[in-house]
Design a protein around this motif. Structure first.
Motif, PDB file in Angstrom:
ATOM      1  N   ALA A  31     -73.414  19.070  34.917  1.00 38.28           N
ATOM      2  CA  ALA A  31     -74.794  19.986  34.640  1.00 38.28           C
ATOM      3  C   ALA A  31     -74.388  20.902  33.805  1.00 38.28           C
ATOM      4  N   TYR A  32     -73.359  21.975  33.439  1.00 36.66           N
ATOM      5  CA  TYR A  32     -73.751  22.627  32.658  1.00 36.66           C
ATOM      6  C   TYR A  32     -73.044  21.620  31.026  1.00 36.66           C
ATOM      7  N   LEU A  33     -71.613  21.053  31.314  1.00 35.28           N
ATOM      8  CA  LEU A  33     -71.546  19.565  30.458  1.00 35.28           C
ATOM      9  C   LEU A  33     -72.546  18.304  29.935  1.00 35.28           C
ATOM     10  N   ASP A  34     -72.872  17.836  30.878  1.00 29.11           N
ATOM     11  CA  ASP A  34     -74.185  17.614  30.141  1.00 29.11           C
ATOM     12  C   ASP A  34     -75.483  18.146  29.436  1.00 29.11           C
ATOM     13  N   ALA A  35     -76.324  19.381  29.667  1.00 25.59           N
ATOM     14  CA  ALA A  35     -76.403  19.904  29.175  1.00 25.59           C
ATOM     15  C   ALA A  35     -76.087  20.292  27.303  1.00 25.59           C
ATOM     16  N   THR A  36     -74.950  20.575  27.315  1.00 29.93           N
ATOM     17  CA  THR A  36     -74.549  20.862  26.219  1.00 29.93           C
ATOM     18  C   THR A  36     -73.913  20.563  25.057  1.00 29.93           C
ATOM     19  N   SER A  37     -73.446  18.731  25.946  1.00 30.79           N
ATOM     20  CA  SER A  37     -72.472  17.692  25.107  1.00 30.79           C
ATOM     21  C   SER A  37     -72.970  16.748  25.061  1.00 30.79           C
ATOM     22  N   GLU A  38     -72.889  15.782  24.205  1.00 30.40           N
ATOM     23  CA  GLU A  38     -73.419  15.323  23.060  1.00 30.40           C
ATOM     24  C   GLU A  38     -72.744  13.548  24.173  1.00 30.40           C
ATOM     25  N   ASN A  39     -71.081  13.831  24.348  1.00 31.10           N
ATOM     26  CA  ASN A  39     -71.043  13.403  25.131  1.00 31.10           C
ATOM     27  C   ASN A  39     -69.934  13.336  25.677  1.00 31.10           C
ATOM     28  N   TRP A  40     -69.103  13.126  27.060  1.00 27.55           N
ATOM     29  CA  TRP A  40     -67.604  14.469  27.433  1.00 27.55           C
ATOM     30  C   TRP A  40     -67.336  12.822  28.536  1.00 27.55           C
ATOM     31  N   MET A  41     -65.601  12.884  28.387  1.00 27.07           N
ATOM     32  CA  MET A  41     -65.267  12.121  29.490  1.00 27.07           C
ATOM     33  C   MET A  41     -64.040  13.178  29.880  1.00 27.07           C
ATOM     34  N   ILE A  42     -63.377  12.622  31.260  1.00 29.96           N
ATOM     35  CA  ILE A  42     -62.276  13.244  31.965  1.00 29.96           C
ATOM     36  C   ILE A  42     -61.030  12.639  31.778  1.00 29.96           C
ATOM     37  N   LEU A  43     -60.246  13.180  31.531  1.00 27.47           N
ATOM     38  CA  LEU A  43     -58.811  12.836  31.271  1.00 27.47           C
ATOM     39  C   LEU A  43     -58.033  13.927  32.510  1.00 27.47           C
ATOM     40  N   LYS A  49     -56.383  13.950  41.750  1.00 24.69           N
ATOM     41  CA  LYS A  49     -56.992  15.261  41.650  1.00 24.69           C
ATOM     42  C   LYS A  49     -56.533  16.774  41.246  1.00 24.69           C
ATOM     43  N   ALA A  50     -56.273  16.130  39.964  1.00 28.93           N
ATOM     44  CA  ALA A  50     -56.552  17.085  38.509  1.00 28.93           C
ATOM     45  C   ALA A  50     -56.768  16.012  37.606  1.00 28.93           C
ATOM     46  N   GLY A  51     -57.303  17.657  36.574  1.00 32.26           N
ATOM     47  CA  GLY A  51     -58.159  17.121  35.402  1.00 32.26           C
ATOM     48  C   GLY A  51     -58.710  17.461  34.544  1.00 32.26           C
ATOM     49  N   MET A  52     -58.998  17.431  33.153  1.00 35.76           N
ATOM     50  CA  MET A  52     -59.819  18.372  32.254  1.00 35.76           C
ATOM     51  C   MET A  52     -61.143  17.205  31.953  1.00 35.76           C
ATOM     52  N   ALA A  53     -62.792  18.070  31.391  1.00 34.86           N
ATOM     53  CA  ALA A  53     -63.308  17.523  31.289  1.00 34.86           C
ATOM     54  C   ALA A  53     -63.185  17.340  29.241  1.00 34.86           C
ATOM     55  N   CYS A  54     -63.356  16.592  28.418  1.00 33.97           N
ATOM     56  CA  CYS A  54     -63.133  16.315  27.254  1.00 33.97           C
ATOM     57  C   CYS A  54     -65.069  16.215  26.658  1.00 33.97           C
ATOM     58  N   PRO A  55     -65.134  16.989  26.031  1.00 38.43           N
ATOM     59  CA  PRO A  55     -66.362  16.972  25.073  1.00 38.43           C
ATOM     60  C   PRO A  55     -66.127  16.408  23.714  1.00 38.43           C
ATOM     61  N   TYR A  56     -67.135  15.273  23.263  1.00 43.42           N
ATOM     62  CA  TYR A  56     -66.715  15.197  22.263  1.00 43.42           C
ATOM     63  C   TYR A  56     -68.294  14.348  21.170  1.00 43.42           C
ATOM     64  N   VAL A  57     -67.691  14.067  19.780  1.00 43.04           N
ATOM     65  CA  VAL A  57     -69.064  13.491  18.874  1.00 43.04           C
ATOM     66  C   VAL A  57     -68.921  12.438  18.500  1.00 43.04           C
ATOM     67  N   VAL A  58     -69.280  11.851  17.896  1.00 44.21           N
ATOM     68  CA  VAL A  58     -68.729  10.488  16.684  1.00 44.21           C
ATOM     69  C   VAL A  58     -69.202  10.686  15.577  1.00 44.21           C
ATOM     70  N   LYS A  59     -68.440  10.718  14.696  1.00 42.63           N
ATOM     71  CA  LYS A  59     -68.506  11.001  13.770  1.00 42.63           C
ATOM     72  C   LYS A  59     -68.199  10.464  11.762  1.00 42.63           C
ATOM     73  N   VAL A  66     -64.512  18.234  21.015  1.00 42.55           N
ATOM     74  CA  VAL A  66     -65.118  19.527  19.996  1.00 42.55           C
ATOM     75  C   VAL A  66     -65.385  20.241  21.927  1.00 42.55           C
ATOM     76  N   THR A  67     -65.756  22.066  21.015  1.00 42.37           N
ATOM     77  CA  THR A  67     -67.170  22.715  22.187  1.00 42.37           C
ATOM     78  C   THR A  67     -67.886  22.495  21.593  1.00 42.37           C
ATOM     79  N   PRO A  68     -68.393  22.320  22.642  1.00 41.40           N
ATOM     80  CA  PRO A  68     -70.065  22.587  22.674  1.00 41.40           C
ATOM     81  C   PRO A  68     -70.631  23.435  22.303  1.00 41.40           C
ATOM     82  N   PHE A  69     -71.423  23.780  21.916  1.00 41.65           N
ATOM     83  CA  PHE A  69     -72.029  25.241  22.160  1.00 41.65           C
ATOM     84  C   PHE A  69     -72.921  25.841  23.334  1.00 41.65           C
ATOM     85  N   PHE A  70     -72.467  26.728  23.364  1.00 44.83           N
ATOM     86  CA  PHE A  70     -72.558  27.941  25.046  1.00 44.83           C
ATOM     87  C   PHE A  70     -71.963  26.878  25.061  1.00 44.83           C
TER      88      PHE A  70
END
Length: 290
Positions: A31-43, A49-59, A66-70
């Motif tokens: 919910a937090y990532l959806d509100a602050t990120s343009e896009n995100w994927m998971i590694l 059983k383990a991983g990390m969120a990866c917010p990103y933009v395409v330019k 990227v680290t999204p605002f807030f």
């Protein structure tokens, strides 16, 4: 390990189960990532059983991590994988990165401040400011419609990173949590509303999101009054008060006035984009600073 886009309800629910299982930060919640990120994927590890969120933009056709605002940072959740292996996979997936990371990484470059229960210790600056704030009253309520114009008027263009665009992200975020974990402490003098601060409550933490008061109330210690009430609220629940930052010297000094302690986290950055893209970015950044 593999990447998977967070573009379905099922993927997000599975991810949130992992976040909850390992008591990860609110910044990792879908919910937090959806509100602050343009896009995100998971590694993910292969067993997920383990991983990390990866917010990103395409330019310009380049995918940028990227680290999204807030959103302070992303973090590795679950059994640890060698840091070098994670970074290698990230560099293969993302040509450019400017990512702040929490647990799981050792490159200590950035700080935020927090206060554990019972550790509130006001310095002389804080005591003087609170002495001027005796006529204020603080109420707990949620007034998003009142807060947004005040934030725009008081902070946009004056505080780094705060603009009409980023305030729209903040409004989306607080509305996402409006009926669950969002709290607001409002400042009053008699019947007049003078501003407030937003916090987000988790099982272990009260996280300061953003807030402000009128300029007059600020000069009379209004922000100090709001922060002390919020900190004492966190103490009453046995929770850490998280100031939300900051590396900015003035904000850090304000937080330390309450006895806050610095907490270290990391930053990953690289730019392996084509020469033409890096040149355009350099020119754009130079033009923006004028």
């Amino acid at each position: 390990m593999h990447f998977i886009k967070a573009n379905s309800k099922e993927v997000k629910e599975q991810w949130d189960q992992l976040v909850l299982q390992h008591n990860a930060s609110v910044f990792s919640e879908s919910a937090y990532l959806d509100a602050t990120s343009e896009n995100w994927m998971i590694l993910y590890t292969d067993d997920r059983k383990a991983g990390m969120a990866c917010p990103y933009v395409v330019k310009g056709g380049i995918t940028i991590l990227v680290t999204p605002f807030f959103n302070r940072f992303t973090e590795w959740i679950g059994d640890m994988v060698p840091e070098e292996e994670i970074i290698q996979l990230l560099k293969h997936q993302f040509q450019v990165a400017d990512l702040q990371v929490g647990r799981g990484f050792s490159l200590n470059q950035r700080i935020y401040q927090q206060l554990t229960p019972g550790m509130l210790k006001l310095n002389q600056q804080a005591k003087r400011s609170l002495g001027k704030a005796k006529d204020f009253q603080v109420k707990q309520e949620v007034r998003i419609q009142a807060m947004m114009p005040l934030l725009q008027a008081e902070l946009a263009g004056r505080i780094h990173g705060i603009s009409t665009h980023t305030l729209a992200i903040l409004e989306k975020l607080v509305r996402r949590y409006e009926h669950s974990r969002l709290g607001q402490f409002s400042l009053y003098r008699e019947a007049g509303w003078l501003g407030g601060i937003w916090v987000l409550e988790t099982d272990s933490t009260i996280l300061y999101l953003k807030g402000t008061t009128t300029e007059e109330a600020k000069k009379q210690g209004g922000m100090y009054q709001l922060m002390v009430v919020a900190i004492r609220y966190a103490e009453s629940k046995g929770k850490i008060f998280d100031f939300g930052g900051s590396n900015a010297g003035s904000v850090r000094r304000f937080n330390l006035n309450f006895g806050a302690q610095d907490i270290v986290y990391s930053q990953l950055s690289w730019n392996n984009a084509p020469f033409w893209w890096r040149t355009l970015k350099m020119l754009r950044d130079k033009w923006t600073k004028k």
